[in-house]
Scaffold this motif. Structure first.
Motif, short mmCIF file in Angstrom:
data_model
loop_
_atom_site.label_atom_id
_atom_site.label_comp_id
_atom_site.label_asym_id
_atom_site.label_seq_id
_atom_site.Cartn_x
_atom_site.Cartn_y
_atom_site.Cartn_z
N GLN A 51 1.11 -0.96 -0.01
CA GLN A 51 0.51 0.19 -0.13
C GLN A 51 0.62 0.93 -0.24
N CYS A 93 -11.23 0.27 3.36
CA CYS A 93 -9.56 -0.28 3.75
C CYS A 93 -8.73 0.98 3.04
N LEU A 94 -7.74 1.80 3.62
CA LEU A 94 -7.02 2.97 2.70
C LEU A 94 -6.49 3.20 1.42
N HIS A 135 -7.77 -9.68 6.17
CA HIS A 135 -7.67 -8.22 4.87
C HIS A 135 -6.07 -8.12 4.61
N GLU A 136 -5.51 -7.28 5.01
CA GLU A 136 -4.25 -7.38 4.77
C GLU A 136 -3.02 -8.49 4.32
N HIS A 139 -3.87 -8.45 1.20
CA HIS A 139 -2.87 -7.11 -0.07
C HIS A 139 -1.68 -7.57 -0.32
NI NI Z 1 -6.47 -2.65 3.02
#
Ligand code: NI
Length: 170
Positions: A51, A93-94, A135-136, A139
């Motif tokens: 990210q 999510c960012l 979730h992480e 990624h």
């Molecule tokens: Ni995320």
């Protein structure tokens, strides 16, 4: 320690499979403090290295129970080794702007990971924190929570983003 810009969907780096980390040095430690600072600044409760444009297998997650306490865990090369049950929870999510949606996940997960010195750990968690873990870790495989939504919801969101990008250009 410095804040790093967070990549936004549809940035292609978010879709790459992140590389395993094999060198545990000072530059890794520095990257981790940047990630923690960036996560708290956002604010978020989890951040994966891709990210911020680093396609490596590293996540930071905030495990604090008190709201004003900042306590984060670093997980290097994390891998889900066991799953149990299912739950549906609201996610955002960012890297995915203006969207929250219900996602079906495992209720309980066991994760193998390494710490900043390279030592191996196993960790089992459930409920909300299990959602954050899944979730992480997604990624690191180029997967976004979007990918867990229905085809229709995903298509609508992609259309909206396309329009926004076109409007910016025009
Ligand atoms: Ni995320």
């Amino acid at each position: 320690m410095s804040l790093r810009p967070i990549l936004i969907f549809p940035d292609p780096i978010l879709r790459q499979k992140a590389k395993k980390i094999t060198i545990f040095d000072d530059s890794l430690t520095e990257l981790i403090s940047d990630m923690a600072a960036t996560m708290y600044d956002a604010p978020g409760i989890g951040l994966a290295a891709p990210q911020i444009g680093e396609s490596i297998q590293l996540i930071v997650v905030d495990v604090s129970k008190e709201e004003d306490e900042q306590k984060f865990t670093v997980m290097i090369n994390p891998e889900i080794t066991e799953r149990e049950g299912s739950q549906v929870d609201e996610e955002g999510c960012l890297s995915v702007l203006d969207l929250t949606a219900s996602v079906k996940r495992s209720q309980k997960v066991t994760v193998h990971y390494q710490d900043t010195s390279g030592a191996a750990h196993t960790f089992t968690t459930e409920d909300r924190f299990a959602v954050v873990m899944q979730h992480e870790i997604d990624h690191l495989h180029g997967i976004l929570f979007l990918d867990h939504l229905s085809t229709l919801k995903r298509a609508l969101y992609k259309k909206k983003i396309k329009k926004q990008l076109a409007a910016k250009k025009g």
